[in-house]
Design a protein around this motif. Structure first.
Motif, PDB file in Angstrom:
ATOM      1  N   VAL A   1       0.835  -1.204   0.000  1.00 20.44           N
ATOM      2  CA  VAL A   1       0.000   0.000   0.000  1.00 20.44           C
ATOM      3  C   VAL A   1       0.869   1.253   0.000  1.00 20.44           C
TER       4      VAL A   1
ATOM      5  N   LEU B   1       1.037   4.183  -2.961  1.00 19.44           N
ATOM      6  CA  LEU B   1       0.810   5.599  -2.664  1.00 19.44           C
ATOM      7  C   LEU B   1       2.027   6.443  -3.028  1.00 19.44           C
TER       8      LEU B   1
ATOM      9  N   THR C   1      -6.512  -2.549  -5.155  1.00 16.45           N
ATOM     10  CA  THR C   1      -6.158  -1.713  -4.006  1.00 16.45           C
ATOM     11  C   THR C   1      -5.982  -0.259  -4.421  1.00 16.45           C
TER      12      THR C   1
ATOM     13  N   LEU D   1      -8.204   2.892  -3.142  1.00 16.00           N
ATOM     14  CA  LEU D   1      -7.587   4.086  -2.560  1.00 16.00           C
ATOM     15  C   LEU D   1      -7.808   5.333  -3.422  1.00 16.00           C
ATOM     16  N   GLN D   2      -8.474   5.154  -4.554  1.00 17.33           N
ATOM     17  CA  GLN D   2      -8.771   6.244  -5.499  1.00 17.33           C
ATOM     18  C   GLN D   2      -7.515   6.936  -6.013  1.00 17.33           C
TER      19      GLN D   2
ATOM     20  N   ARG E   1     -15.525   0.890  -2.793  1.00 19.97           N
ATOM     21  CA  ARG E   1     -15.280   2.060  -1.943  1.00 19.97           C
ATOM     22  C   ARG E   1     -16.490   2.986  -1.936  1.00 19.97           C
TER      23      ARG E   1
END
Length: 282
Positions: free
Chosen positions: A126, A130, A216, A220-221, A236
């Motif tokens: 993750v 990011l 994922t 998390l957009q 989501r």
């Protein structure tokens, strides 16, 4: 005392039938995901019912948070996930195959590759997604692919290098090296052809990993953005209304799980029989 003789052609047909049964679900799901946008009964951004409406009428799976048809968004949202996951799996497998084979043939290079892989494996998935996607604001899908490849290659390289080491130490590879064959010839003609089973199994595993990494990113957009239809994005967006219309969340979740499992089973079924015993040990 009678002896039952099993005809070789019956054994072959039975084996082919078993492989076909394990491959068929993956083919059907992939074909449905790719052709889904043409099968969707409604536009993905057109409200057709009340927000979080229960299944019925023009919305067999009910409505989402804006009253859009969940079924239409389901059918449309799988194509990019499949295409992106296949691309990531191909890139990771290809890079790992080359780097792993070179590492086995050139131990000095192998030590550098393995230490780099060890460092990258310490990066949580993750956090890696990011870091790459947020530092590349306009990357979009390309940033997600890059993040998935960067996170997937270290594991795959270690796997391929472990399988390629005994091959590189075999007599025919050493004979070719002594005969003056270049490194790329040894990689492409001597080592990789003997790793077909490992690479095929690796492709299946990397596809599954890519599905979850891409999903994922969508959750998390940092990948697809609203109002795009994407399975992870649907989870989501609709998680707040799961009590009102569970299918808005359950349907894309089940689709992601079934896609990953079916492709992994298909890849395992296609592994050559001579390589089946070696693959689980890696």
């Amino acid at each position: 005392m009678t002896t039952t003789v099993v005809k070789p052609d019956l054994v072959v047909r039975h084996a082919r039938r078993r492989v076909a049964l394990r491959v068929l679900p993956a083919l059907l799901l992939t074909a449905l995901a790719l052709s889904g946008p043409w099968l969707a009964p409604h536009a993905i951004d057109a409200p057709v019912t009340a927000p979080y409406a229960e299944p019925g009428g023009d919305a067999p799976l009910g409505g989402d948070q804006l009253g859009r048809d969940v079924l239409s968004r389901m059918l449309t949202g799988g194509r990019e996930l499949v295409v992106t996951s296949v691309l990531v799996a191909v890139l990771v497998t290809a890079l790992a195959a080359v780097l792993g084979a070179v590492s086995a043939l050139r131990p000095a290079v192998g030590r550098i590759v393995e230490r780099t892989a060890d460092v990258l494996m310490l990066l949580p998935a993750v956090l890696g997604i990011l870091l790459i996607t947020l530092s590349w604001p306009d990357g979009g899908r390309l940033a997600v692919v890059t993040a998935s490849v960067v996170l997937g290659v270290p594991y795959a390289v270690r796997l391929v290098a472990g399988a390629a080491t005994p091959v590189a130490a075999s007599g025919y590879v050493e004979a070719a090296a002594v005969g003056g064959e270049r490194l790329w010839y040894l990689v492409a003609r001597e080592v990789l052809p003997n790793l077909r089973a490992t690479l095929l199994a690796l492709f299946g595993l990397r596809f599954v990993a890519a599905v979850y990494l891409v999903a994922t990113a969508g959750f998390l957009q940092v990948g697809p953005q609203p109002p795009a239809a994407d399975w992870a994005l649907m989870i989501r967006e609709n998680s707040g209304g799961i009590v009102l219309n569970p299918w808005a969340v359950l349907a894309p979740s089940i689709a992601i799980g079934l896609l990953a499992m079916s492709v992994n089973l298909a890849a395992a079924a296609l592994v050559p029989a001579t390589g089946r015993k070696a693959v689980p040990a890696l």
